[in-house]
Motif scaffolding. Structure first.
Motif, PDB file in Angstrom:
ATOM      1  N   VAL A 198      -6.739   8.450  -6.761  1.00  0.00           N
ATOM      2  CA  VAL A 198      -7.191   7.198  -7.302  1.00  0.00           C
ATOM      3  C   VAL A 198      -7.192   6.177  -6.091  1.00  0.00           C
ATOM      4  CG1 VAL A 198      -5.116   6.374  -7.560  1.00  0.00           C
ATOM      5  CG2 VAL A 198      -6.719   5.460  -9.082  1.00  0.00           C
ATOM      6  N   GLU A 199      -8.262   5.249  -6.134  1.00  0.00           N
ATOM      7  CA  GLU A 199      -8.084   4.194  -5.122  1.00  0.00           C
ATOM      8  C   GLU A 199      -7.313   3.129  -5.224  1.00  0.00           C
ATOM      9  OE1 GLU A 199     -12.330   2.992  -4.631  1.00  0.00           O
ATOM     10  OE2 GLU A 199     -13.025   4.826  -5.520  1.00  0.00           O
ATOM     11  N   ARG A 200      -6.431   2.825  -4.057  1.00  0.00           N
ATOM     12  CA  ARG A 200      -5.683   1.706  -3.799  1.00  0.00           C
ATOM     13  C   ARG A 200      -5.929   0.829  -2.885  1.00  0.00           C
ATOM     14  NH1 ARG A 200      -0.143   2.276  -1.593  1.00  0.00           N
ATOM     15  NH2 ARG A 200      -0.248   3.648  -0.076  1.00  0.00           N
ATOM     16  N   PHE A 201      -5.469  -0.511  -2.978  1.00  0.00           N
ATOM     17  CA  PHE A 201      -5.693  -1.379  -2.061  1.00  0.00           C
ATOM     18  C   PHE A 201      -4.822  -1.420  -0.908  1.00  0.00           C
ATOM     19  CE2 PHE A 201      -7.986  -2.964  -5.783  1.00  0.00           C
ATOM     20  CZ  PHE A 201      -8.950  -3.498  -5.257  1.00  0.00           C
ATOM     21  N   VAL A 202      -5.199  -1.416   0.248  1.00  0.00           N
ATOM     22  CA  VAL A 202      -4.340  -1.600   1.709  1.00  0.00           C
ATOM     23  C   VAL A 202      -4.983  -2.866   2.351  1.00  0.00           C
ATOM     24  CG1 VAL A 202      -3.649  -0.807   3.832  1.00  0.00           C
ATOM     25  CG2 VAL A 202      -3.917   0.724   1.757  1.00  0.00           C
ATOM     26  N   VAL A 203      -4.116  -3.997   2.411  1.00  0.00           N
ATOM     27  CA  VAL A 203      -4.468  -5.390   2.834  1.00  0.00           C
ATOM     28  C   VAL A 203      -3.717  -5.487   4.149  1.00  0.00           C
ATOM     29  CG1 VAL A 203      -4.604  -7.816   2.403  1.00  0.00           C
ATOM     30  CG2 VAL A 203      -4.891  -6.033   0.311  1.00  0.00           C
ATOM     31  N   THR A 204      -4.672  -5.996   5.203  1.00  0.00           N
ATOM     32  CA  THR A 204      -3.576  -6.284   6.468  1.00  0.00           C
ATOM     33  C   THR A 204      -4.186  -7.769   6.974  1.00  0.00           C
ATOM     34  OG1 THR A 204      -5.330  -4.985   7.618  1.00  0.00           O
ATOM     35  CG2 THR A 204      -3.265  -3.932   7.222  1.00  0.00           C
ATOM     36  N   GLY A 205      -3.011  -8.478   7.290  1.00  0.00           N
ATOM     37  CA  GLY A 205      -3.623  -9.957   7.571  1.00  0.00           C
ATOM     38  C   GLY A 205      -2.662 -10.137   8.967  1.00  0.00           C
ATOM     39  N   ARG A 215     -13.677   1.634   1.165  1.00  0.00           N
ATOM     40  CA  ARG A 215     -14.171   0.270   1.281  1.00  0.00           C
ATOM     41  C   ARG A 215     -13.561  -0.339   2.288  1.00  0.00           C
ATOM     42  NH1 ARG A 215     -12.643  -5.268  -2.530  1.00  0.00           N
ATOM     43  NH2 ARG A 215     -12.921  -6.323  -0.782  1.00  0.00           N
ATOM     44  N   VAL A 271      -9.303  -5.750   3.772  1.00  0.00           N
ATOM     45  CA  VAL A 271      -9.145  -5.136   2.571  1.00  0.00           C
ATOM     46  C   VAL A 271      -9.806  -3.833   2.642  1.00  0.00           C
ATOM     47  CG1 VAL A 271      -9.628  -5.311   0.150  1.00  0.00           C
ATOM     48  CG2 VAL A 271      -9.325  -7.499   1.449  1.00  0.00           C
ATOM     49  N   ARG A 272      -8.847  -2.782   2.566  1.00  0.00           N
ATOM     50  CA  ARG A 272      -9.450  -1.715   2.397  1.00  0.00           C
ATOM     51  C   ARG A 272      -9.141  -0.817   1.055  1.00  0.00           C
ATOM     52  NH1 ARG A 272      -7.012   1.286   7.506  1.00  0.00           N
ATOM     53  NH2 ARG A 272      -5.288  -0.838   7.038  1.00  0.00           N
ATOM     54  N   LEU A 317      -8.344 -11.762   6.029  1.00  0.00           N
ATOM     55  CA  LEU A 317      -7.607 -10.520   5.351  1.00  0.00           C
ATOM     56  C   LEU A 317      -8.725  -9.371   5.505  1.00  0.00           C
ATOM     57  CD1 LEU A 317      -5.980 -11.525   2.303  1.00  0.00           C
ATOM     58  CD2 LEU A 317      -4.824 -11.159   4.543  1.00  0.00           C
ATOM     59  N   VAL A 351      -5.753   7.895  -2.504  1.00  0.00           N
ATOM     60  CA  VAL A 351      -4.281   8.441  -2.515  1.00  0.00           C
ATOM     61  C   VAL A 351      -4.161   9.342  -3.870  1.00  0.00           C
ATOM     62  CG1 VAL A 351      -3.009   6.421  -1.736  1.00  0.00           C
ATOM     63  CG2 VAL A 351      -3.562   6.213  -4.086  1.00  0.00           C
ATOM     64  N   TYR A 377      -6.660   1.008 -10.122  1.00  0.00           N
ATOM     65  CA  TYR A 377      -5.404   0.833  -9.813  1.00  0.00           C
ATOM     66  C   TYR A 377      -5.387  -0.447  -8.885  1.00  0.00           C
ATOM     67  CZ  TYR A 377      -0.663   2.564  -8.486  1.00  0.00           C
ATOM     68  OH  TYR A 377       0.529   2.629  -8.527  1.00  0.00           O
ATOM     69  N   ALA A 392      -0.023  -0.128  -6.344  1.00  0.00           N
ATOM     70  CA  ALA A 392      -1.644  -0.412  -6.231  1.00  0.00           C
ATOM     71  C   ALA A 392      -2.033  -1.322  -4.873  1.00  0.00           C
ATOM     72  CB  ALA A 392      -1.877  -0.980  -7.568  1.00  0.00           C
ATOM     73  N   VAL A 393      -1.273  -2.113  -4.618  1.00  0.00           N
ATOM     74  CA  VAL A 393      -1.556  -2.930  -3.450  1.00  0.00           C
ATOM     75  C   VAL A 393      -0.419  -2.983  -2.388  1.00  0.00           C
ATOM     76  CG1 VAL A 393      -2.671  -5.413  -2.864  1.00  0.00           C
ATOM     77  CG2 VAL A 393      -3.114  -4.409  -5.155  1.00  0.00           C
ATOM     78  N   VAL A 394      -0.853  -2.631  -1.195  1.00  0.00           N
ATOM     79  CA  VAL A 394       0.233  -2.752  -0.234  1.00  0.00           C
ATOM     80  C   VAL A 394      -0.486  -3.591   0.841  1.00  0.00           C
ATOM     81  CG1 VAL A 394       1.816  -1.287   1.332  1.00  0.00           C
ATOM     82  CG2 VAL A 394       0.853  -0.209  -0.433  1.00  0.00           C
ATOM     83  N   MET A 395       0.350  -4.648   1.273  1.00  0.00           N
ATOM     84  CA  MET A 395      -0.020  -5.732   2.350  1.00  0.00           C
ATOM     85  C   MET A 395       0.702  -5.640   3.335  1.00  0.00           C
ATOM     86  SD  MET A 395      -1.616  -8.243   0.228  1.00  0.00           S
ATOM     87  CE  MET A 395      -2.153  -8.685  -1.621  1.00  0.00           C
ATOM     88  N   VAL A 396       0.260  -5.923   4.480  1.00  0.00           N
ATOM     89  CA  VAL A 396       0.930  -6.229   5.720  1.00  0.00           C
ATOM     90  C   VAL A 396       0.438  -7.478   6.234  1.00  0.00           C
ATOM     91  CG1 VAL A 396       1.151  -5.388   8.081  1.00  0.00           C
ATOM     92  CG2 VAL A 396       0.490  -3.449   6.397  1.00  0.00           C
ATOM     93  N   ASN A 397       1.776  -8.084   6.462  1.00  0.00           N
ATOM     94  CA  ASN A 397       1.446  -9.701   6.909  1.00  0.00           C
ATOM     95  C   ASN A 397       0.537 -10.597   5.990  1.00  0.00           C
ATOM     96  OD1 ASN A 397       3.433  -8.903   8.752  1.00  0.00           O
ATOM     97  ND2 ASN A 397       1.638  -8.337  10.373  1.00  0.00           N
ATOM     98  N   ALA A 398       0.644 -10.322   4.762  1.00  0.00           N
ATOM     99  CA  ALA A 398      -0.282 -11.106   3.731  1.00  0.00           C
ATOM    100  C   ALA A 398       0.474 -11.512   2.862  1.00  0.00           C
ATOM    101  CB  ALA A 398      -1.601 -10.535   3.627  1.00  0.00           C
TER     102      ALA A 398
END
Lengths: 417, 417
Positions: free
Chosen positions: B402-409, B97, B107-108, B105, B112, A392, A360-366
């Protein structure tokens, strides 16, 4: 008709009334609910003392007792949270699509409330106020079924909130607390597929499983979080260390806490000793494979069930993997589709990590600890969905609505005569 | 492991491969599937003859037999529909988004695939190709469980499609046809909650009910369409008449056909005689209340069950109501939340109609027959949801994601040390 069915029907009728209120009216409702928590604080705290006494008499101690306990500060936090929800943007009425077809039909998609949401939860009494605020803000009726250990607190909170709703001229059945906590009553609630639009179970694995197995109403599960941190060959070791410590020790009991560390073999010699030392320094038990154990002191051998374990405690499983693909295979096999983190300076690795995982959530460097509605900008969350439908990951107000079609024309027909 | 579980696991693995393909590769897959329908037309038509012969031997006639029958034109339509799906915009990878939190951060939310979709349907063999194309376009594995009456046609179609998938180097388990049509096998499929992400039942009330009652996997129901046309006091009578005739006679067996006419008392004297005459002229049986019967010839008295009936035939229930509110109360009581139409020249009435009804599609001055994915601009539809979760109303490709979260930091932690 059974008591629970009668109550659910009354909630549905009240929800229809709620759905007709405009944004200001719903916000006013929430503010009066928040005020009611403040003015009824003595009654609520007295009820909480009864729950705490009963829990202590049963021998409850530690974290469980602490989750149950309310005090003036926590109660103030609860009413502040309800006010915060009132201040959030209103999802109801949002137009997510608006276009005109070649035949002149105007097609809009508009967010409407789901209808009736059943919230099934354990322990923390603050969920009673949080869930009620979110559901009502989004125009939904809410049926709250908390745990028996918090029944007095939940009843006092719900009574205060219901009085505030009635005082605003709205049917208080919009917020219905289930007082019959027998299992048969929950079973019956979960069968009301003509009334309940969504059930959200929040609690231990046993509760989630029971709800999933017996529900005929739609369920969004909030299953366990077996979150992974993968330290890639190109990782910045300082970043990796910071994310590891934050993810494991920030709040070990949270579902977004790290449970497994995977280290790329190329950086194991450097990273593993530092990682294990940093974790042990903070009281974390490291359960590692032979490649981890051979590189650091005090590593406990990893057990059979540790790869899939949600420790919710100062314990972490740790393995060295030969490649990014080996890490992906491990996560796919043992993960729970909640939240996964990669530490990398290589964009190709990051993209591959994102694309290959269905979490549901994929993080890069966080830090995995950002997998939370508030942190991701949803304002507040009703939970974190591990169901791959509707929502999700962290669920906010929007997830308590559905889009429907509003079509306007000038007499268009599909089959002209 | 059971046969159905083994097959479902293989489908999930193939779906993971599909989800990694880019848009062009998935579109190429669909085009080769369409071509396979063309090149295998003789085999498919021969298989269809076996189904038709068997159906006739069982005494099947009329509409049911017609729904089962394939010919060169229908088969060409089937492959053209698959090509049309290839040409649709790809929902996978769409970013819904994209913003940056105060802590930096990014947040997208990214669409998927759902994963594995189980389609459970009856009669029409074209659903085999349509559903496969939509699911695969959206990156999903699909498990198809058609009816026994179409088993030879479905098998020939699925074999052709699977060969085309394999020829493109993709695991053909992405399209899995269930050949064991015993009820126990369907029951088992519906219990695979760790593998199947969504089940979509399409067919008669009995099938939908069976699936809803036994599924532990998420289900989106495509329940009956009891669609209403309300002729308001301010309605343009010519528009009302055109929408009535189109809605009832355009395709009476469709779920978006009208089943009930409600006429405001203020216009009953003028409108009822014209409406009944126009309907009877086209062979429609009008089952009316006393206010309808007293104003027109040849009205059949309305029966006890007619208000909630989905006739799917040239029959309509008709009543005069005293007000818009009376019409709303009737629709809320007897409707199926599918599609409702108001004919009005009064914007306040239109707004009240829209706001008061929770149906998936609400139409103002447009035919109920437009309640269809193609007509509403979705390109193609996998069905029309009457479940108020995830998707509501006509479902297109987007509803298969479904929408899921991709977070980059850049190494952010939640609890800085």
């Amino acid at each position: 008709m059974s008591e629970i069915r009668t109550a659910a029907l009354a909630c549905r009728d009240a929800a229809a009334q709620l759905a007709m209120l405009d944004t200001d009216a719903r916000n006013a409702l929430l503010r009066s609910m928040a005020a009611a928590l403040d003015t009824n604080s003595d009654v609520i705290l007295a009820a909480n003392v009864r729950d705490i006494d009963a829990a202590q008499a049963r021998g409850t101690t530690g974290a469980l007792l602490d989750r149950l306990r309310l005090d003036r500060a926590r109660l103030a936090g609860m009413s502040a949270a309800v006010r915060d929800v009132a201040d959030l943007p209103d999802p109801v009425g949002q137009v997510t699509r608006d276009d005109v077809r070649p035949n002149g039909l105007r097609v809009r998609k508009v967010r409407v409330p789901l209808g009736v949401v059943a919230m099934i939860y354990e322990a923390r009494p603050n969920v009673t106020a949080d869930a009620a605020a979110l559901c009502i803000k989004a125009g939904n009726g809410v049926i709250l079924r908390g745990g028996s250990e918090a029944i007095h607190s939940n009843t006092a909170i719900a009574d205060a909130l219901r009085a505030a709703i009635a005082a605003q001229g709205v049917d208080a059945h919009a917020l219905t607390l289930v007082r019959d906590l027998r299992r048969e009553s929950m079973l019956e609630l979960l069968q009301l597929s003509d009334i309940v639009d969504l059930a959200i179970p929040r609690g231990g694995e046993g509760l989630i499983r029971f709800v999933s197995e017996h529900a005929r109403v739609p369920v969004i599960k909030h299953y366990k979080g077996v979150c992974h941190l993968f330290v890639d060959a190109s990782a910045d070791p300082a970043v990796a260390l910071a994310l590891l410590v934050d993810g494991k020790t920030g709040r070990p009991a949270a579902c977004n806490a790290l449970e497994t560390l995977l280290v790329h073999a190329d950086v194991a010699d450097d990273f593993v000793p530092r990682a294990v030392a940093a974790l042990r320094e903070r009281g974390v038990e490291v359960r590692g494979d032979a490649c981890i154990a051979s590189r650091a002191e005090g590593v406990v051998p990893i057990g059979e069930d540790d790869d899939a374990a949600e420790f919710l405690d100062l314990v972490i499983a740790a393995r060295v993997v030969d490649s990014l693909d080996a890490a992906l295979a491990h996560i796919r096999r043992y993960g729970s589709d909640h939240t996964e983190v990669i530490v990398t300076r290589d964009d190709a690795s990051a993209q591959r990590f994102i694309a290959s995982l269905r979490s549901a959530v994929v993080m890069v460097n966080a830090s995995s600890r950002f997998s939370d509605g508030g942190e991701l900008g949803l304002g507040a969350e009703i939970g974190i969905s591990t169901t791959r439908l509707h929502a999700y990951g962290p669920m906010g107000l929007e997830a308590l609505t559905v889009e429907r079609f509003v079509v306007t024309g000038a007499g268009q027909v599909r089959t002209p005569v």
